[in-house]
Design a protein around this motif. Structure first.
Motif, PDB file in Angstrom:
ATOM      1  N   SER A  40       3.100 -68.560   4.434  1.00 48.65           N
ATOM      2  CA  SER A  40       2.214 -69.482   3.723  1.00 48.65           C
ATOM      3  C   SER A  40       1.831 -68.907   2.356  1.00 48.65           C
ATOM      4  N   LYS A  42      -1.087 -68.219   1.559  1.00 51.21           N
ATOM      5  CA  LYS A  42      -2.068 -67.184   1.885  1.00 51.21           C
ATOM      6  C   LYS A  42      -1.367 -65.859   2.163  1.00 51.21           C
ATOM      7  N   ASP A  43      -0.240 -65.896   2.881  1.00 47.89           N
ATOM      8  CA  ASP A  43       0.547 -64.680   3.128  1.00 47.89           C
ATOM      9  C   ASP A  43       1.043 -64.090   1.817  1.00 47.89           C
ATOM     10  N   ARG A  45      -0.301 -64.411  -1.183  1.00 47.77           N
ATOM     11  CA  ARG A  45      -1.426 -63.810  -1.905  1.00 47.77           C
ATOM     12  C   ARG A  45      -1.797 -62.463  -1.295  1.00 47.77           C
ATOM     13  N   PHE A  46      -1.827 -62.404   0.037  1.00 46.30           N
ATOM     14  CA  PHE A  46      -2.202 -61.144   0.673  1.00 46.30           C
ATOM     15  C   PHE A  46      -1.128 -60.087   0.443  1.00 46.30           C
ATOM     16  N   TYR A  67      -9.094 -60.644   6.714  1.00 45.26           N
ATOM     17  CA  TYR A  67     -10.256 -61.235   7.399  1.00 45.26           C
ATOM     18  C   TYR A  67     -11.131 -60.201   8.099  1.00 45.26           C
TER      19      TYR A  67
END
Length: 104
Positions: A40, A42-43, A45-46, A67
């Motif tokens: 995703s 989000k993955d 970005r992380f 998180y």
């Protein structure tokens, strides 16, 4: 986004992406149709965050899981970086002044 797309976009190899997936930093969803792991935004970005932290000298253990609260050592290092940002900028300005003065 698949592993090969992610590694091409960020400039890594697939093994690095798979490593961070294996240790639980990235959480791709398996596509039920073809079985490929889909990462995703989000993955992505992380993963960029992980790479930035690694460049600052953080170990994989110091980075922690997404998180979760940021590990104490990471907070200390960030304060250290912020503390030295001003003096480094002043030294950079001083260096520029010396270059300008010696160029005359």
């Amino acid at each position: 986004m698949r592993v090969n797309q992610l590694d091409r976009e960020i400039g890594l190899n697939g093994d690095t992406v798979r490593f961070y997936t294996r240790i639980g930093f990235l959480n791709p969803v398996k596509d039920p149709v073809n079985g490929y792991k889909e990462y995703s935004p989000k993955d992505r970005r992380f993963l960029r965050f992980i790479l930035s932290a690694r460049q600052l000298g953080f170990s994989v253990n110091n980075i922690g899981q997404p998180y979760r609260p940021i590990p104490t050592i990471m907070v200390r290092r960030l304060h250290y970086v912020q503390h030295w940002r001003g003096p480094i900028w002043k030294l950079s300005c001083l260096r520029q002044s010396v270059i300008i003065l010696t160029a005359v």
